[in-house]
Design an enzyme around this catalytic site. Structure first.
Site, PDB file in Angstrom:
ATOM      1  N   MET A   1      51.826  -2.513  27.871  1.00 35.79           N
ATOM      2  CA  MET A   1      53.089  -1.856  27.400  1.00 35.79           C
ATOM      3  C   MET A   1      53.895  -2.320  28.338  1.00 35.79           C
ATOM      4  SD  MET A   1      51.188   1.579  25.695  1.00 35.79           S
ATOM      5  CE  MET A   1      52.659   2.201  25.334  1.00 35.79           C
ATOM      6  N   CYS A   2      54.822  -3.181  28.114  1.00 33.21           N
ATOM      7  CA  CYS A   2      56.024  -3.281  28.776  1.00 33.21           C
ATOM      8  C   CYS A   2      55.900  -4.341  30.342  1.00 33.21           C
ATOM      9  CB  CYS A   2      56.711  -1.820  29.389  1.00 33.21           C
ATOM     10  SG  CYS A   2      57.172  -0.946  27.996  1.00 33.21           S
ATOM     11  N   THR A   3      56.952  -4.801  30.520  1.00 32.01           N
ATOM     12  CA  THR A   3      56.878  -5.820  31.626  1.00 32.01           C
ATOM     13  C   THR A   3      58.400  -5.582  32.300  1.00 32.01           C
ATOM     14  OG1 THR A   3      55.461  -7.301  31.024  1.00 32.01           O
ATOM     15  CG2 THR A   3      56.634  -8.003  32.867  1.00 32.01           C
ATOM     16  N   ASP A  21      57.398  -2.596  25.256  1.00 34.07           N
ATOM     17  CA  ASP A  21      56.127  -2.772  24.233  1.00 34.07           C
ATOM     18  C   ASP A  21      55.658  -1.615  23.716  1.00 34.07           C
ATOM     19  OD1 ASP A  21      56.699  -5.601  25.236  1.00 34.07           O
ATOM     20  OD2 ASP A  21      54.900  -5.460  26.583  1.00 34.07           O
TER      21      ASP A  21
END
Length: 363
Positions: A1-3, A21
Site C-alpha cells: 500500500m503506497c510507495t 494504494d
C-alpha cells in the site's frame, strides 16, 4: 500500500513521486490552505498552532491530509505500516491525531532538519483514528522531504518516534519496517547483492524497484523530463487493479499518484480511474493569511473527455462556510471516536460475552 520516491539531484531540482494504494476510492481532492489557520492537535486540544506556511494537500474523503507540499518546498506523505504501534501516551505527552499529523508538519516546518529536531525534542505521540471505511484502524508512517533534497522517515513501533534522517533515504513503501527494508534491498543486483530485480507487488519488491530506477536516471534537460521520469518510476512501483488475492481480500491497488517538484514548486496529480494529469503551480496561488481555503474538485471534474487537464491552478473554488463546517464536524467525530476506542472495545466485549451466554442458555 503506497510507495514514495525522492530524486534529490534531478539537474538542480528535487523531484518526489508517490503512489496512493488503497482497496477503495478515497474520493481525493486537492485543497489550498493559506497561512494563518488556527488548529489544534485533535486529541485534547493541548497543542495549538497557527499555520506559518500555506500548503497544497491531497485528502482522503476531504477529511485527512494524506499527501502535500507547503510553499517552502517542504512535503510530506502518509503511508501504511502494519507494524505501527503508537502505545498509550501519558496524559501530559505532546500528541497529534492522525488526522492532523501531516498537516502539523506542513504548517510549521520549512525543512526536514527543523521537523526532525522538533520530533526528537517533543517525542510527539500519535493518536489513532477510527477508520471511516469500516476496515482496519489506520497504522501509518510518515515520510518528509524538502527542497534541499533532505529526507526523513518517521515510524512508531514501540510507542515512540523512530527517525531515519538523511538524503540517502530516498524510498519508502510499507512492511516490513524501514530498517529491515534497508537490509533486504542490499540483496538485489545493482543495489549490493546478486538477486534479480523483483517484480511482484510486495512492498519489499516495490522498494527494490523504486530504489534501483531512481539510482539509474540520466540527468533531465527540463522540468518536464524530470517529472516525466519520476512518473515512469512511480508507475513501475504501482499496483494493478486485480481480483482479491488469497488471504488478502482487500489487496490494494494504485488509485492515484502524484509527482512534486520541490524546487520549482509544482504539484502534479494523476488518477487511475479519471486519468488526466493536472498540476498546480504555487506561483499561481496566493497563500496569504486571510485568503480563502479553496478546493480543486478532482472527483467531480476529472474525466477523460471534457474534464480538467493541465494547469488547474485557477480552477480551485471556495466551498463556502457551511460545507467547511460539515467537514470540520466529520473530522471531529472521527477524533472523538478514536479517543473512546477503549471504551467502545470494552462495550463490544461485554455485549459479545452476553450474546455468548444467551446462546449457551438457549442451547
Amino acid at each position: 500500500m503506497c510507495t514514495r520516491v525522492v530524486w534529490p539531484d534531478a539537474n538542480g531540482a528535487v523531484i518526489v513521486g508517490r503512489n496512493m494504494d488503497f482497496h477503495m476510492d478515497l474520493l481525493s481532492n486537492l485543497w489550498k490552505l493559506p497561512r494563518g489557520i488556527e488548529r489544534s492537535d485533535g486529541v485534547h486540544g493541548t497543542l495549538t498552532w497557527k499555520s506559518k506556511y500555506g500548503s497544497i494537500i491531497a485528502t482522503a474523503f476531504d477529511l485527512i491530509a494524506t499527501d502535500g507540499m507547503n510553499e517552502e518546498g517542504f512535503a510530506g506523505h502518509i503511508l501504511w505500516l502494519a507494524e505501527s504501534d503508537y502505545g498509550k501516551p501519558e496524559a501530559d505527552a505532546t500528541q497529534l491525531s492522525q488526522a492532523v499529523w501531516l498537516q502539523y508538519y506542513l504548517d510549521n516546518f520549512a525543512t526536514v532538519a527543523e521537523a526532525v529536531a522538533w520530533t526528537n525534542e517533543s517525542q510527539v505521540q500519535i493518536a489513532q483514528l477510527f477508520d471511516p471505511t469500516g476496515h482496519l484502524v489506520p497504522t501509518l508512517h510518515l515520510a518528509i522531504n524538502d527542497a534541499t533534497g533532505d529526507s526523513a522517515i518517521i515510524e512508531y513501533t514501540d510507542g515512540t518516534p523512530k527517525v531515519y534522517h538523511g538524503r540517502e533515504y530516498q524510498v519508502m513503501t510499507n512492511s516490513p519496517t524501514f530498517d529491515k527494508q534497508l537490509e533486504l534491498v542490499k540483496e538485489v543486483e545493482g543495489l549490493g547483492g546478486d538477486k534479480p530485480l523483483p517484480g511482484s507487488t510486495l512492498a519489499s519488491d516495490r522498494f527494490a524497484r523504486a530504489s534501483f530506477y531512481v539510482a539509474h536516471q540520466q540527468q533531465p534537460k527540463t522540468q518536464i523530463e524530470a517529472m516525466s521520469a519520476m512518473f515512469s518510476i512511480i508507475r513501475n512501483a504501482a499496483q494493478p487493479f486485480r481480483t482479491p488475492e488469497e488471504g488478502k481480500p482487500d489487496a490494494s491497488q494504485t488509485i492515484w499518484q502524484v509527482v512534486l517538484d520541490l524546487t520549482n514548486k509544482r504539484y502534479a496529480f494523476e488518477s487511475t480511474t479519471r486519468p488526466n494529469i493536472v498540476w498546480v503551480d504555487f506561483a499561481d496561488m496566493s497563500f496569504n493569511e486571510g485568503t480563502k481555503v479553496l478546493k480543486l474538485d478532482l472527483v467531480g471534474r476529472l474525466a477523460l473527455e471534457g474534464g480538467l487537464v493541465g494547469n488547474a491552478s485557477h480552477h480551485f473554488a471556495d466551498i463556502g462556510e457551511f460545507d467547511q463546517q460539515i467537514l470540520s464536524t466529520g473530522t471531529a467525530a472521527l477524533e472523538f471516536v478514536a479517543r473512546k476506542q477503549d471504551e467502545f472495545a470494552a462495550i463490544t466485549k461485554a455485549v459479545q460475552a452476553l450474546v455468548g451466554k444467551k446462546k449457551q442458555q438457549a442451547a
